[in-house]
Structure formats: C-alpha cells, structure tokens
Design a protein around this motif. Sequence first.
Motif, PDB file in Angstrom:
ATOM      1  N   ASP A  64       0.822  -1.203   0.000  1.00  0.00           N
ATOM      2  CA  ASP A  64       0.000   0.000   0.000  1.00  0.00           C
ATOM      3  C   ASP A  64       0.860   1.258   0.000  1.00  0.00           C
ATOM      4  O   ASP A  64       0.561   2.225  -0.700  1.00  0.00           O
ATOM      5  CB  ASP A  64      -0.934   0.019   1.209  1.00  0.00           C
ATOM      6  CG  ASP A  64      -2.003  -1.057   1.142  1.00  0.00           C
ATOM      7  OD1 ASP A  64      -2.197  -1.618   0.047  1.00  0.00           O
ATOM      8  OD2 ASP A  64      -2.619  -1.334   2.176  1.00  0.00           O
ATOM      9  N   GLN A  65       1.932   1.248   0.786  1.00  0.00           N
ATOM     10  CA  GLN A  65       2.818   2.407   0.834  1.00  0.00           C
ATOM     11  C   GLN A  65       3.504   2.595  -0.509  1.00  0.00           C
ATOM     12  O   GLN A  65       3.649   3.721  -0.991  1.00  0.00           O
ATOM     13  CB  GLN A  65       3.850   2.231   1.935  1.00  0.00           C
ATOM     14  CG  GLN A  65       3.277   2.338   3.324  1.00  0.00           C
ATOM     15  CD  GLN A  65       4.292   1.967   4.396  1.00  0.00           C
ATOM     16  OE1 GLN A  65       5.272   1.277   4.132  1.00  0.00           O
ATOM     17  NE2 GLN A  65       4.041   2.400   5.620  1.00  0.00           N
ATOM     18  N   LEU A  66       3.925   1.488  -1.121  1.00  0.00           N
ATOM     19  CA  LEU A  66       4.602   1.554  -2.411  1.00  0.00           C
ATOM     20  C   LEU A  66       3.657   2.113  -3.469  1.00  0.00           C
ATOM     21  O   LEU A  66       4.041   2.958  -4.271  1.00  0.00           O
ATOM     22  CB  LEU A  66       5.106   0.173  -2.819  1.00  0.00           C
ATOM     23  CG  LEU A  66       5.919   0.085  -4.096  1.00  0.00           C
ATOM     24  CD1 LEU A  66       7.168   0.938  -3.994  1.00  0.00           C
ATOM     25  CD2 LEU A  66       6.291  -1.347  -4.390  1.00  0.00           C
ATOM     26  N   ASP A  67       2.407   1.662  -3.454  1.00  0.00           N
ATOM     27  CA  ASP A  67       1.432   2.163  -4.414  1.00  0.00           C
ATOM     28  C   ASP A  67       1.226   3.665  -4.231  1.00  0.00           C
ATOM     29  O   ASP A  67       1.106   4.404  -5.208  1.00  0.00           O
ATOM     30  CB  ASP A  67       0.103   1.417  -4.263  1.00  0.00           C
ATOM     31  CG  ASP A  67      -0.854   1.736  -5.392  1.00  0.00           C
ATOM     32  OD1 ASP A  67      -0.410   1.712  -6.563  1.00  0.00           O
ATOM     33  OD2 ASP A  67      -2.026   2.021  -5.107  1.00  0.00           O
ATOM     34  N   GLY A  68       1.223   4.100  -2.978  1.00  0.00           N
ATOM     35  CA  GLY A  68       1.081   5.527  -2.712  1.00  0.00           C
ATOM     36  C   GLY A  68       2.255   6.342  -3.228  1.00  0.00           C
ATOM     37  O   GLY A  68       2.093   7.494  -3.637  1.00  0.00           O
ATOM     38  N   LEU A  69       3.441   5.744  -3.243  1.00  0.00           N
ATOM     39  CA  LEU A  69       4.620   6.450  -3.756  1.00  0.00           C
ATOM     40  C   LEU A  69       4.653   6.450  -5.284  1.00  0.00           C
ATOM     41  O   LEU A  69       5.135   7.399  -5.898  1.00  0.00           O
ATOM     42  CB  LEU A  69       5.893   5.793  -3.222  1.00  0.00           C
ATOM     43  CG  LEU A  69       6.122   5.893  -1.719  1.00  0.00           C
ATOM     44  CD1 LEU A  69       7.316   5.046  -1.313  1.00  0.00           C
ATOM     45  CD2 LEU A  69       6.327   7.343  -1.306  1.00  0.00           C
ATOM     46  N   ILE A  70       4.140   5.381  -5.877  1.00  0.00           N
ATOM     47  CA  ILE A  70       4.193   5.254  -7.342  1.00  0.00           C
ATOM     48  C   ILE A  70       3.124   6.093  -8.025  1.00  0.00           C
ATOM     49  O   ILE A  70       3.326   6.596  -9.128  1.00  0.00           O
ATOM     50  CB  ILE A  70       4.073   3.767  -7.740  1.00  0.00           C
ATOM     51  CG1 ILE A  70       5.337   3.030  -7.320  1.00  0.00           C
ATOM     52  CG2 ILE A  70       3.829   3.607  -9.226  1.00  0.00           C
ATOM     53  CD1 ILE A  70       5.275   1.541  -7.531  1.00  0.00           C
ATOM     54  N   GLN A  71       1.983   6.275  -7.374  1.00  0.00           N
ATOM     55  CA  GLN A  71       0.854   6.974  -8.007  1.00  0.00           C
ATOM     56  C   GLN A  71       1.210   8.370  -8.528  1.00  0.00           C
ATOM     57  O   GLN A  71       0.876   8.685  -9.665  1.00  0.00           O
ATOM     58  CB  GLN A  71      -0.338   7.035  -7.045  1.00  0.00           C
ATOM     59  CG  GLN A  71      -1.609   7.525  -7.701  1.00  0.00           C
ATOM     60  CD  GLN A  71      -2.042   6.670  -8.882  1.00  0.00           C
ATOM     61  OE1 GLN A  71      -1.857   5.464  -8.912  1.00  0.00           O
ATOM     62  NE2 GLN A  71      -2.594   7.321  -9.886  1.00  0.00           N
ATOM     63  N   PRO A  72       1.917   9.222  -7.778  1.00  0.00           N
ATOM     64  CA  PRO A  72       2.275  10.539  -8.336  1.00  0.00           C
ATOM     65  C   PRO A  72       3.176  10.433  -9.570  1.00  0.00           C
ATOM     66  O   PRO A  72       3.075  11.247 -10.493  1.00  0.00           O
ATOM     67  CB  PRO A  72       3.013  11.236  -7.190  1.00  0.00           C
ATOM     68  CG  PRO A  72       2.615  10.507  -5.959  1.00  0.00           C
ATOM     69  CD  PRO A  72       2.295   9.114  -6.371  1.00  0.00           C
ATOM     70  N   VAL A  73       4.032   9.434  -9.605  1.00  0.00           N
ATOM     71  CA  VAL A  73       4.902   9.246 -10.777  1.00  0.00           C
ATOM     72  C   VAL A  73       4.050   8.859 -11.983  1.00  0.00           C
ATOM     73  O   VAL A  73       4.256   9.359 -13.096  1.00  0.00           O
ATOM     74  CB  VAL A  73       5.987   8.178 -10.490  1.00  0.00           C
ATOM     75  CG1 VAL A  73       6.811   7.882 -11.725  1.00  0.00           C
ATOM     76  CG2 VAL A  73       6.871   8.620  -9.336  1.00  0.00           C
ATOM     77  N   ARG A  74       3.075   7.957 -11.773  1.00  0.00           N
ATOM     78  CA  ARG A  74       2.167   7.568 -12.866  1.00  0.00           C
ATOM     79  C   ARG A  74       1.435   8.790 -13.421  1.00  0.00           C
ATOM     80  O   ARG A  74       1.314   8.955 -14.632  1.00  0.00           O
ATOM     81  CB  ARG A  74       1.137   6.566 -12.360  1.00  0.00           C
ATOM     82  CG  ARG A  74       1.627   5.179 -12.257  1.00  0.00           C
ATOM     83  CD  ARG A  74       0.461   4.231 -11.979  1.00  0.00           C
ATOM     84  NE  ARG A  74       0.980   2.918 -11.719  1.00  0.00           N
ATOM     85  CZ  ARG A  74       0.612   2.134 -10.717  1.00  0.00           C
ATOM     86  NH1 ARG A  74      -0.312   2.541  -9.881  1.00  0.00           N
ATOM     87  NH2 ARG A  74       1.138   0.967 -10.549  1.00  0.00           N
ATOM     88  N   GLU A  75       0.910   9.602 -12.496  1.00  0.00           N
ATOM     89  CA  GLU A  75       0.160  10.776 -12.919  1.00  0.00           C
ATOM     90  C   GLU A  75       1.046  11.745 -13.706  1.00  0.00           C
ATOM     91  O   GLU A  75       0.619  12.301 -14.725  1.00  0.00           O
ATOM     92  CB  GLU A  75      -0.454  11.475 -11.709  1.00  0.00           C
ATOM     93  CG  GLU A  75      -1.566  10.666 -11.073  1.00  0.00           C
ATOM     94  CD  GLU A  75      -2.043  11.237  -9.756  1.00  0.00           C
ATOM     95  OE1 GLU A  75      -1.536  12.301  -9.317  1.00  0.00           O
ATOM     96  OE2 GLU A  75      -2.932  10.612  -9.140  1.00  0.00           O
ATOM     97  N   ALA A  76       2.278  11.915 -13.255  1.00  0.00           N
ATOM     98  CA  ALA A  76       3.195  12.813 -13.964  1.00  0.00           C
ATOM     99  C   ALA A  76       3.526  12.280 -15.356  1.00  0.00           C
ATOM    100  O   ALA A  76       3.580  13.039 -16.327  1.00  0.00           O
ATOM    101  CB  ALA A  76       4.471  12.997 -13.153  1.00  0.00           C
TER     102      ALA A  76
END
Length: 109
Positions: A64-76
Amino acid sequence: MHREGARGDPGTRAGQWASGPAGARGVRAPLPASPSVTGALAPALSAPVTELTGQPYPDQLRADQLDGLIQPVREALNIYDLGPDPDVVPRPVEELVAHADKLCAMVGV
C-alpha cells in the motif's frame, strides 16, 4: 477428566481443562495472548507489538505504501508526452531475448 482451579497445575489457568488428549471432547484450544501480555512481551523482546501479532500485515502495508509512492509518478508520466526520439533505435527481438535470458540467469530464474 477434571478441571484444575487457580492452584492447579502451573501449566494451566483457572477454567482451562487440565487433562485429555489434544482435540478430545472437553479439551480447549490454547487461548491467544491478551493485549496486556503482548504489550509486556514486546519491550522484553525488543520488538514492536505489531510484529508479535502480525498486524497490520507487513507485506500488505508495504504494498500500500509503495502504491502511494508510485501513483504521483504515474500521474506525472500520463501528463507529459515527449514524443518519439529519433536517436533511439529499437533493438532486434533476438537481442532482447538474449538479454532477458542473461538477466534471468543472474537472478536464478
């Protein structure tokens, strides 16, 4: 079978059945440790209570923490499109397969 009281066998607690084979009728399963017991054991074992109880589940929490860190990168990455790079030439499939096999051998797959 008989029940032991508070002064019974030191391996039992008041209210627990004291004799009989495991799984036999009338024999209770071991009781889980109470929060006060795990709270007292944790400092003695130099471990957090969550590690003793296994909750929250560490792997799920990390995911869950990893997904939270990856999500802003995906959006960018979804916002920006750099377009094709004329200097980048795709490698032949044979070269990609050989490289993938080499990587798999390095990690033991």
